[in-house]
Scaffold this motif. Structure first.
Motif, PDB file in Angstrom:
ATOM      1  N   MET A 101      12.581  -3.830   4.647  1.00 11.70           N
ATOM      2  CA  MET A 101      12.332  -4.613   5.833  1.00 11.70           C
ATOM      3  C   MET A 101      11.216  -4.036   6.840  1.00 11.70           C
ATOM      4  O   MET A 101      10.461  -4.782   7.285  1.00 11.70           O
ATOM      5  CB  MET A 101      13.353  -4.937   6.449  1.00 11.70           C
ATOM      6  N   HIS A 102      11.193  -2.680   6.648  1.00 10.42           N
ATOM      7  CA  HIS A 102      10.142  -2.128   7.175  1.00 10.42           C
ATOM      8  C   HIS A 102       8.974  -1.890   5.943  1.00 10.42           C
ATOM      9  O   HIS A 102       9.362  -0.990   5.180  1.00 10.42           O
ATOM     10  CB  HIS A 102      10.238  -0.859   7.954  1.00 10.42           C
ATOM     11  N   GLY A 103       7.635  -2.321   6.064  1.00  8.95           N
ATOM     12  CA  GLY A 103       6.709  -2.319   5.122  1.00  8.95           C
ATOM     13  C   GLY A 103       6.479  -0.925   4.621  1.00  8.95           C
ATOM     14  O   GLY A 103       6.028  -0.742   3.352  1.00  8.95           O
ATOM     15  N   ASP A 104       6.561   0.047   5.626  1.00 11.94           N
ATOM     16  CA  ASP A 104       6.072   1.550   5.156  1.00 11.94           C
ATOM     17  C   ASP A 104       7.357   2.295   4.863  1.00 11.94           C
ATOM     18  O   ASP A 104       7.142   3.605   4.846  1.00 11.94           O
ATOM     19  CB  ASP A 104       5.112   2.212   5.990  1.00 11.94           C
ATOM     20  N   GLU A 105       8.441   1.757   4.180  1.00 13.41           N
ATOM     21  CA  GLU A 105       9.674   2.593   4.146  1.00 13.41           C
ATOM     22  C   GLU A 105      10.165   2.118   2.561  1.00 13.41           C
ATOM     23  O   GLU A 105      11.229   1.404   2.373  1.00 13.41           O
ATOM     24  CB  GLU A 105      10.884   2.120   5.238  1.00 13.41           C
ATOM     25  N   PRO A 106       9.675   2.706   1.458  1.00 14.12           N
ATOM     26  CA  PRO A 106       9.935   2.079   0.497  1.00 14.12           C
ATOM     27  C   PRO A 106      10.708   2.786  -0.620  1.00 14.12           C
ATOM     28  O   PRO A 106      10.913   2.363  -1.939  1.00 14.12           O
ATOM     29  CB  PRO A 106       8.492   2.037  -0.564  1.00 14.12           C
ATOM     30  N   GLN A 152       2.631  -0.756   6.457  1.00 19.99           N
ATOM     31  CA  GLN A 152       2.923  -0.724   8.049  1.00 19.99           C
ATOM     32  C   GLN A 152       4.171  -1.383   8.027  1.00 19.99           C
ATOM     33  O   GLN A 152       4.859  -2.164   7.446  1.00 19.99           O
ATOM     34  CB  GLN A 152       1.959  -1.693   8.626  1.00 19.99           C
ATOM     35  N   ARG A 153       4.972  -0.886   9.299  1.00 19.12           N
ATOM     36  CA  ARG A 153       6.477  -1.246   9.562  1.00 19.12           C
ATOM     37  C   ARG A 153       6.650  -2.878   9.725  1.00 19.12           C
ATOM     38  O   ARG A 153       7.603  -3.238   9.106  1.00 19.12           O
ATOM     39  CB  ARG A 153       6.694  -0.599  10.871  1.00 19.12           C
ATOM     40  N   TRP A 154       5.709  -3.601  10.464  1.00 14.17           N
ATOM     41  CA  TRP A 154       5.719  -5.053  10.981  1.00 14.17           C
ATOM     42  C   TRP A 154       5.500  -5.667   9.734  1.00 14.17           C
ATOM     43  O   TRP A 154       4.808  -5.514   8.885  1.00 14.17           O
ATOM     44  CB  TRP A 154       4.991  -5.167  12.047  1.00 14.17           C
ATOM     45  N   LEU A 191      18.572  -0.304   4.163  1.00 18.31           N
ATOM     46  CA  LEU A 191      17.862   0.642   3.365  1.00 18.31           C
ATOM     47  C   LEU A 191      16.230   0.964   3.761  1.00 18.31           C
ATOM     48  O   LEU A 191      15.451  -0.092   4.000  1.00 18.31           O
ATOM     49  CB  LEU A 191      17.959   0.335   1.810  1.00 18.31           C
ATOM     50  N   HIS A 192      16.303   2.153   4.445  1.00 17.88           N
ATOM     51  CA  HIS A 192      15.024   2.227   5.398  1.00 17.88           C
ATOM     52  C   HIS A 192      14.552   3.849   4.938  1.00 17.88           C
ATOM     53  O   HIS A 192      15.349   4.625   4.396  1.00 17.88           O
ATOM     54  CB  HIS A 192      15.504   2.308   6.874  1.00 17.88           C
ATOM     55  N   ASN A 193      13.273   4.163   5.396  1.00 14.34           N
ATOM     56  CA  ASN A 193      12.846   5.693   5.397  1.00 14.34           C
ATOM     57  C   ASN A 193      12.982   5.986   7.363  1.00 14.34           C
ATOM     58  O   ASN A 193      12.648   4.838   7.959  1.00 14.34           O
ATOM     59  CB  ASN A 193      11.535   5.732   4.965  1.00 14.34           C
ATOM     60  N   GLN A 194      13.098   7.029   7.549  1.00 17.88           N
ATOM     61  CA  GLN A 194      13.055   7.521   8.962  1.00 17.88           C
ATOM     62  C   GLN A 194      12.135   8.688   9.067  1.00 17.88           C
ATOM     63  O   GLN A 194      11.393   9.111   8.036  1.00 17.88           O
ATOM     64  CB  GLN A 194      14.203   8.073   9.486  1.00 17.88           C
TER      65      GLN A 194
HETATM   66 ZN   LIG Z   1      13.260   1.051   8.994  1.00 20.84          ZN
END
Ligand SMILES: [Zn+2]
Length: 472
Positions: A101-106, A152-154, A191-194
């Motif tokens: 859902m955040h584009g730079d978190e794959p 990007q995140r957004w 599901l994300h990256n931090q």
């Molecule tokens: Zn995220």
């Protein structure tokens, strides 16, 4: 006596497999870790997988495993990209997993592809059969394809979809909400990256994965639903600890009403947040995908076989908490730092960061940068240099200068081996350009002090890397 004990042991060892009434034993973390290379269909670089690549990968999986995946429907992003929603399995317990859902978190997007292939490869495996007969998985592998396209995140509206659960201004957020309302899943996986520069506890190592039983209210009230996600977090921790010892943390956060995980929990889909962090070393991105695969496959299997119910959720509170800004790519410790402001050299540690594919909410780093000067005892350097006895001298070398060229410049000015006073005079002459503060991108020369006030050049920090350094 001894014989009957041996027989009892033998029976204990054999019976779980023979009885079968309780179903197949859930796979362990190491077993899943070893299964991943054969299951792997994801690319070497998760950040390189964009919307078009995802669609090709899904079409390929559908062709390889007919009947496994149903593409239920597609949402549409702000820029018109189709957002696949997949269904696998037919069990009574619905699980909704959404990634990127955040584009730079794959990272998890790649792991989901591998998970699907793993299930497709082993239709006779009792673990997979049980998973698909007791659970129905609803999978959105890439919720924000417009953001992924730009790394990007957004989304394309510059909205953070994970802060849009109430206003629902983004088509991606509306799609996710509509799917939840229609499917009414029992569990959610967010599901994300931090930021990769977090530590597991104040003295821990770099966090490879952090977990959160996402709260449904300000007080973090434990309900039957959040008890389930606390158990899931503990199950994930136990799965990945043997592979990534000390690299798991609890995600640190407040309740955020407008965030999707919190809203999902409040709406009746208790949600587990999995955040992929960093794991410095070779093939880092692939190891993190592999770790995600283990976490997803193992925890879903535990949910399917009922073993999750026996997990002690109190263990969740013992998982160490994320510590922010607690690692750096490089920490140089205990130098005496010179300054273009003509200050007397002073004791300091220096930390540096390198650009990476994940930027999160911060401006993307374009080049390596010095981040902090001072006492950095709390910061773990993924590379560390003990600078005891060294004089560190900021030197704004022209772009593209490598170590031999830098050394040649200094030698031509007789600054490779000279009196300390001469070096300090040279740096003072450079003025503000030679001030090593946060944001500084120039070189830092490292001089070793010899008896009699003489110093000689023994290396440098150049673009966030130690170069030419000769340990004493
Ligand atoms: Zn995220």
């Amino acid at each position: 006596m001894r014989r009957s004990l041996a027989r009892r042991l033998a029976l204990t060892l054999v019976f779980p497999a023979v009885l079968g009434a309780a179903g197949p034993a859930a796979p362990t973390g190491p077993l899943l870790w070893e299964a991943w290379p054969a299951a792997r269909v994801s690319p070497a670089d998760p950040w390189g997988l964009k919307h078009s690549g995802l669609r090709l990968a899904l079409a390929d999986l559908q062709a390889r495993h007919p009947g496994l995946i149903t593409q239920v429907e597609e949402g549409t992003s702000a820029e018109g990209r189709k957002i696949p929603l997949l269904r696998l399995g037919s069990g009574p317990t619905g699980v909704l997993l959404w990634s990127q859902m955040h584009g730079d978190e794959p990272t998890a997007t790649s792991a989901l592809l591998d998970l699907i292939h793993w299930m497709g490869m082993r239709p006779q495996d009792p673990v997979v059969q049980q998973l698909l007969s007791r659970l129905t998985l609803w999978v959105i592998p890439m919720l924000n394809p417009d953001g992924a396209e730009r790394t990007q995140r957004w989304n394309a509206q510059s909205i953070d979809i994970n802060r849009d659960a109430l206003q629902l201004s983004s088509p991606e957020g509306r799609f996710l909400k509509a799917v939840r309302d229609r499917v009414q899943p029992s569990v959610g996986y967010n599901l994300h990256n931090q930021n990769p520069h977090l530590r597991a506890g104040s003295k821990g190592t770099q966090v490879a994965m952090s977990l959160l039983s996402v709260p449904g209210d300000e007080a973090f009230t434990v309900t039957p639903g959040t008890r389930q996600t606390r158990r899931l977090a503990v199950a994930v921790d136990r799965l990945v600890q043997p592979l990534a010892r000390g690299r798991v943390a609890r995600y640190d956060t407040d309740y955020t009403a407008r965030a999707f995980g919190d809203a999902m929990t409040r709406w009746g889909t208790p949600t587990l947040l999995i955040e992929t962090g960093g794991w410095a070393g070779p093939a880092e991105a692939e190891r993190l995908v592999r770790l995600n695969f283990v976490a997803l496959a193992g925890s879903l299997a535990a949910l399917a076989d009922g073993s999750l119910a026996a997990v002690d959720d109190a263990a969740y509170d013992r998982i160490p908490l994320n510590q922010r800004d607690a690692t750096a790519a490089l920490v140089v410790r205990h130098v005496r730092l010179a300054s273009g402001r003509g200050l007397a050299p002073f004791a300091a540690d220096l930390s540096f960061l390198l650009p990476g594919p994940f930027a999160g909410e911060r401006p993307r780093l374009r080049q390596p940068v010095l981040t902090e000067v001072g006492d950095l005892d709390h910061v773990l350097g993924l590379t560390e240099l003990d600078g005891s006895g060294l004089l560190a001298v900021p030197w704004p070398a022209p772009e593209g200068t490598d170590w031999p060229a830098l050394k040649a410049i200094l030698a031509s000015r007789n600054l490779d081996a000279t009196d300390e006073a001469a070096v300090l005079a040279a740096v003072k002459a450079l003025g503000e350009a030679a001030v090593a503060g946060p944001g500084y991108t120039g070189a830092v020369l490292l001089y070793r002090r010899n008896p009699g006030g003489r110093v000689h050049l023994t290396g440098a920090v150049l673009r966030g890397q130690v170069v030419g350094f000769e340990p004493r």
